[in-house]
Design a protein around this motif. Sequence first.
Motif, mmCIF file in Angstrom:
data_model
loop_
_atom_site.group_PDB
_atom_site.id
_atom_site.type_symbol
_atom_site.label_atom_id
_atom_site.label_comp_id
_atom_site.label_asym_id
_atom_site.label_seq_id
_atom_site.Cartn_x
_atom_site.Cartn_y
_atom_site.Cartn_z
ATOM 1 N N LEU A 5 0.826 -1.195 0.000
ATOM 2 C CA LEU A 5 0.000 0.000 0.000
ATOM 3 C C LEU A 5 0.864 1.249 0.000
ATOM 4 N N ARG A 12 -4.306 -7.592 5.361
ATOM 5 C CA ARG A 12 -4.472 -8.325 4.092
ATOM 6 C C ARG A 12 -3.289 -8.079 3.165
ATOM 7 N N ASP A 13 -2.825 -6.845 3.108
ATOM 8 C CA ASP A 13 -1.662 -6.507 2.290
ATOM 9 C C ASP A 13 -0.425 -7.270 2.760
ATOM 10 N N ASP A 17 -7.022 -3.532 6.077
ATOM 11 C CA ASP A 17 -6.347 -3.485 4.780
ATOM 12 C C ASP A 17 -4.867 -3.820 4.926
#
Length: 334
Positions: free
Chosen positions: A3, A314-315, A311
Amino acid sequence: MSLITPTALPADMPPRDAPIFVAGHAGLIGSAIVRALQAAGYRNLILRTRAELELRDKQQVDAFFDEQRPHYVLLAAGKVGGILENTNFPADFIDANLAISLNVLGAAHRTGVKRLVMFGSSCMYPKETAQPMPETALLSGHPEPTSLPYAIAKLAGVHLCLAYNRQYGQQRFIPLIPNSAYGPNDNFDPKSGHVLSALLARFHQAKADGAPAVTLWGSGTPRREFIHSSDIAAACLLMLRDELPPLELPLNLGSGSDISIRELAESIARVVGYAGELAWDSSKPDGAMRKLLDSSRMQHLGWRAGVSLEDGLRDTYAWYVRQQGADRNDSALQ
């Protein structure tokens, strides 16, 4: 691809060909800084592995700075680990981190580096203090004993930055204090990694093995604030601008919310897809009961953490799975 936070860079950033030394470029925070610099168009990054440059060796560090003359230094190198490693190897942690700070900051000052950013740690804060923790709480009490040698070394590095700035009347050395960082290139070893990365690796292996239960250290009740390495990198880049306003240093970097270790474990199990039982061994240490930072100083400069924990998990797990596959492929080719 990890990200990248959407923080817009100001106009007064260094030129894109400025020589920038990222120390610890292969690690968790250092690799995120490299990705952020490259995404912003910087093309003159100076990178060295530990085999190429031992930062604990003053002669090597001095020779490197004399030859390369970086204009900017981002010091993300250091010896880090979880409760078990800090307990078993306290001398290694204080020795390595003190040496790195002394050598790099000394060489940076001597060779006229324009700006240096280094990283402290939230474990520097007192074990018992008001939450969220403002920067003014540093040195107002004793840090958590399980990480005391590391905390002392990091405190020394932070105050070395402040001492250089005060003695020479310049705001060249910027210490940042991120809370529990995670992301790609973290240490996922269950024995030496921090809690988030270690849990992720353990649940991944338990799922692969079909293990009916995983036993975790402590009670699960301590609360921690986690910040993705991309958010730390975004803050770091903002510190390179030419026209920084006068700063109250150091500066905290946190996401603004915390979560219990039990809730974290349950979230990681869901992300990994592990459906077994989570058992808790309360005979093992918990560490500090809560670590939440007051990041208002940094937020007043226009920075906000942009990666949610969901997020970010998961990344990080997607990167870990890809890395596991790459390691297996490399082994098969040997």
